[in-house]
Design a protein around this motif. Structure first.
Motif, PDB file in Angstrom:
ATOM      1  N   TYR A   3      48.475  66.586  20.346  1.00  0.00           N
ATOM      2  CA  TYR A   3      49.816  66.654  19.761  1.00  0.00           C
ATOM      3  C   TYR A   3      49.775  67.511  18.502  1.00  0.00           C
ATOM      4  O   TYR A   3      48.784  67.500  17.758  1.00  0.00           O
ATOM      5  CB  TYR A   3      50.339  65.259  19.416  1.00  0.00           C
ATOM      6  CG  TYR A   3      50.640  64.405  20.621  1.00  0.00           C
ATOM      7  CD1 TYR A   3      51.873  64.499  21.273  1.00  0.00           C
ATOM      8  CD2 TYR A   3      49.691  63.505  21.102  1.00  0.00           C
ATOM      9  CE1 TYR A   3      52.144  63.711  22.388  1.00  0.00           C
ATOM     10  CE2 TYR A   3      49.962  62.714  22.223  1.00  0.00           C
ATOM     11  CZ  TYR A   3      51.188  62.828  22.850  1.00  0.00           C
ATOM     12  OH  TYR A   3      51.452  62.047  23.953  1.00  0.00           O
ATOM     13  N   GLN A  25      49.703  54.989  12.836  1.00  0.00           N
ATOM     14  CA  GLN A  25      50.228  56.219  12.244  1.00  0.00           C
ATOM     15  C   GLN A  25      49.916  56.287  10.752  1.00  0.00           C
ATOM     16  O   GLN A  25      49.647  57.364  10.213  1.00  0.00           O
ATOM     17  CB  GLN A  25      51.740  56.303  12.463  1.00  0.00           C
ATOM     18  CG  GLN A  25      52.383  57.587  11.943  1.00  0.00           C
ATOM     19  CD  GLN A  25      52.015  58.811  12.757  1.00  0.00           C
ATOM     20  OE1 GLN A  25      52.183  58.809  13.968  1.00  0.00           O
ATOM     21  NE2 GLN A  25      51.523  59.836  12.093  1.00  0.00           N
ATOM     22  N   ARG A  69      58.420  66.424  13.644  1.00  0.00           N
ATOM     23  CA  ARG A  69      58.328  65.775  14.960  1.00  0.00           C
ATOM     24  C   ARG A  69      57.039  66.178  15.661  1.00  0.00           C
ATOM     25  O   ARG A  69      56.616  67.326  15.609  1.00  0.00           O
ATOM     26  CB  ARG A  69      59.528  66.191  15.801  1.00  0.00           C
ATOM     27  CG  ARG A  69      59.586  65.509  17.164  1.00  0.00           C
ATOM     28  CD  ARG A  69      60.811  65.937  17.948  1.00  0.00           C
ATOM     29  NE  ARG A  69      60.821  65.362  19.276  1.00  0.00           N
ATOM     30  CZ  ARG A  69      61.251  65.983  20.367  1.00  0.00           C
ATOM     31  NH1 ARG A  69      61.708  67.216  20.268  1.00  0.00           N
ATOM     32  NH2 ARG A  69      61.250  65.387  21.528  1.00  0.00           N
ATOM     33  N   TRP A  70      56.398  65.192  16.316  1.00  0.00           N
ATOM     34  CA  TRP A  70      55.159  65.440  17.051  1.00  0.00           C
ATOM     35  C   TRP A  70      55.470  65.757  18.514  1.00  0.00           C
ATOM     36  O   TRP A  70      56.219  65.026  19.164  1.00  0.00           O
ATOM     37  CB  TRP A  70      54.252  64.219  16.976  1.00  0.00           C
ATOM     38  CG  TRP A  70      53.667  63.982  15.626  1.00  0.00           C
ATOM     39  CD1 TRP A  70      54.211  63.258  14.614  1.00  0.00           C
ATOM     40  CD2 TRP A  70      52.422  64.470  15.131  1.00  0.00           C
ATOM     41  NE1 TRP A  70      53.384  63.260  13.518  1.00  0.00           N
ATOM     42  CE2 TRP A  70      52.279  63.996  13.811  1.00  0.00           C
ATOM     43  CE3 TRP A  70      51.402  65.256  15.677  1.00  0.00           C
ATOM     44  CZ2 TRP A  70      51.161  64.277  13.027  1.00  0.00           C
ATOM     45  CZ3 TRP A  70      50.294  65.546  14.898  1.00  0.00           C
ATOM     46  CH2 TRP A  70      50.174  65.067  13.589  1.00  0.00           C
ATOM     47  N   THR A  71      54.891  66.832  19.022  1.00  0.00           N
ATOM     48  CA  THR A  71      55.099  67.222  20.415  1.00  0.00           C
ATOM     49  C   THR A  71      53.758  67.511  21.079  1.00  0.00           C
ATOM     50  O   THR A  71      52.790  67.913  20.408  1.00  0.00           O
ATOM     51  CB  THR A  71      55.987  68.469  20.516  1.00  0.00           C
ATOM     52  OG1 THR A  71      55.367  69.554  19.798  1.00  0.00           O
ATOM     53  CG2 THR A  71      57.377  68.211  19.929  1.00  0.00           C
ATOM     54  N   PRO A  80      58.628  60.504  11.605  1.00  0.00           N
ATOM     55  CA  PRO A  80      58.322  60.591  13.036  1.00  0.00           C
ATOM     56  C   PRO A  80      56.886  60.161  13.309  1.00  0.00           C
ATOM     57  O   PRO A  80      55.995  60.409  12.496  1.00  0.00           O
ATOM     58  CB  PRO A  80      58.525  62.079  13.350  1.00  0.00           C
ATOM     59  CG  PRO A  80      59.398  62.600  12.261  1.00  0.00           C
ATOM     60  CD  PRO A  80      59.049  61.793  11.046  1.00  0.00           C
ATOM     61  N   ARG A  81      56.682  59.496  14.437  1.00  0.00           N
ATOM     62  CA  ARG A  81      55.338  59.061  14.806  1.00  0.00           C
ATOM     63  C   ARG A  81      54.843  59.827  16.023  1.00  0.00           C
ATOM     64  O   ARG A  81      55.612  60.334  16.828  1.00  0.00           O
ATOM     65  CB  ARG A  81      55.323  57.560  15.109  1.00  0.00           C
ATOM     66  CG  ARG A  81      55.612  56.693  13.907  1.00  0.00           C
ATOM     67  CD  ARG A  81      55.039  55.291  14.096  1.00  0.00           C
ATOM     68  NE  ARG A  81      55.599  54.607  15.251  1.00  0.00           N
ATOM     69  CZ  ARG A  81      56.619  53.763  15.210  1.00  0.00           C
ATOM     70  NH1 ARG A  81      57.215  53.522  14.055  1.00  0.00           N
ATOM     71  NH2 ARG A  81      57.056  53.181  16.293  1.00  0.00           N
ATOM     72  N   ILE A  82      53.538  59.875  16.157  1.00  0.00           N
ATOM     73  CA  ILE A  82      52.917  60.452  17.344  1.00  0.00           C
ATOM     74  C   ILE A  82      53.279  59.572  18.538  1.00  0.00           C
ATOM     75  O   ILE A  82      53.228  58.345  18.440  1.00  0.00           O
ATOM     76  CB  ILE A  82      51.394  60.506  17.172  1.00  0.00           C
ATOM     77  CG1 ILE A  82      51.039  61.348  15.930  1.00  0.00           C
ATOM     78  CG2 ILE A  82      50.723  61.067  18.408  1.00  0.00           C
ATOM     79  CD1 ILE A  82      49.583  61.231  15.519  1.00  0.00           C
ATOM     80  N   PRO A  83      53.669  60.141  19.672  1.00  0.00           N
ATOM     81  CA  PRO A  83      54.036  59.330  20.840  1.00  0.00           C
ATOM     82  C   PRO A  83      52.942  58.340  21.215  1.00  0.00           C
ATOM     83  O   PRO A  83      51.762  58.677  21.270  1.00  0.00           O
ATOM     84  CB  PRO A  83      54.250  60.377  21.938  1.00  0.00           C
ATOM     85  CG  PRO A  83      54.707  61.595  21.195  1.00  0.00           C
ATOM     86  CD  PRO A  83      53.905  61.580  19.919  1.00  0.00           C
ATOM     87  N   GLY A  84      53.359  57.086  21.446  1.00  0.00           N
ATOM     88  CA  GLY A  84      52.429  56.040  21.841  1.00  0.00           C
ATOM     89  C   GLY A  84      51.683  55.392  20.690  1.00  0.00           C
ATOM     90  O   GLY A  84      50.905  54.464  20.905  1.00  0.00           O
TER      91      GLY A  84
END
Length: 273
Positions: A116, A88, A123-125, A78-82
């Protein structure tokens, strides 16, 4: 203000094809008398290596169809959004917190910051923000030098905090020191007083584990330094990132050294790479 700191074998299928081909060729000749050995030969449709389970080496579609290899394909992390794969890859594997500061273009002096956090499943949130920020007057650069009025692009650790005012509840080492006082005006003529009431040092050209006030520059003085996250004063900076006072205090309390926090900063187009 301080000078700027920056991826199974197909034997069963092959055996099956050979068995089918031999069966097809043999069907054109007169049938041979049955013998005990011939009677014990398994049907060609069940041809497989000795000891293999029925269907071994065959795809989900059945005999003669390609084996299904999708189940063994690696799953991307999973990657950090954006954030794109190249950026990453710069985030340490042990990092569980990332402050992403994104500018619209390479020359913008305003940006947006979001904290985040990585969940147990990877998963990054978003944990806090987005918050409005200022960066350097002339925007961003991948090759920062002292006095260029640009903020360095990249991924940097966040290890130390400090300020003129008392510790607001930091889990990072916090250095309260009157030397964080500042006066005068900023690049747009705005007052700078109180800008260093709280700061977080960005590990660009500095020695981690020391006060943000420390002036040692491992890359040399010409590469700048003293790049901090500090209290917003209403205008662009020389190289630092600013946050309004309360978001900055919240960020200081949120950052956990056990999570190896980093800042990921730059124009959106660069971070998406």
């Amino acid at each position: 203000m301080p000078v700027p700191k920056g991826a199974t074998a197909l034997l069963g299928a092959g055996t099956l094809c050979a068995a089918l081909l031999l069966s097809a060729c043999a069907s054109t000749a007169p049938p041979a008398p049955a013998t005990p050995a011939a009677a014990s030969t398994p049907p060609a449709s069940d041809a497989r290596p000795a000891g293999a389970a029925p269907g071994a080496g065959q795809g989900a579609g059945g005999p003669g169809e390609p084996a299904n290899t999708l189940a063994s394909a690696p799953v991307p992390a999973p990657r950090i959004p954006g954030i794109g794969p190249a950026t990453q890859a710069l985030v340490p594997d042990g990092t569980g917190q990332a402050l992403v500061v994104t500018g619209s273009t390479a020359d913008d002096s305003t940006s947006t910051a979001t904290l985040y956090e990585k969940a147990p499943g990877g998963r990054w949130t978003a944990a806090a923000g987005p918050w409005p920020t200022h960066n350097a007057l002339r925007g961003w650069t991948a090759d920062h030098t002292a006095g260029d009025l640009r903020t360095p692009i990249g991924v940097f650790r966040l290890d130390d905090a400090g300020g003129r005012l008392p510790d607001p509840g930091s889990r990072l080492p916090y250095d309260q020191d009157p030397e964080f006082a500042i006066s005068g005006t900023g690049l747009s003529g705005e007052p700078l007083e109180g800008s260093f009431d709280h700061v977080i040092a960005i590990d660009y050209n500095r020695v981690p584990g020391r006060s943000p006030l420390d002036k040692e520059r491992p890359l040399g003085a010409e590469k700048g330094g003293g790049v901090w996250i500090h209290v917003d004063h209403g205008g662009p900076t020389q190289a630092c990132i600013t946050l309004e006072r309360e978001p900055l205090r919240r960020l200081i309390r949120a950052l956990d050294p056990a999570e190896e926090p980093v800042i990921v900063m730059g124009p959106a187009s660069d971070l998406a790479g």
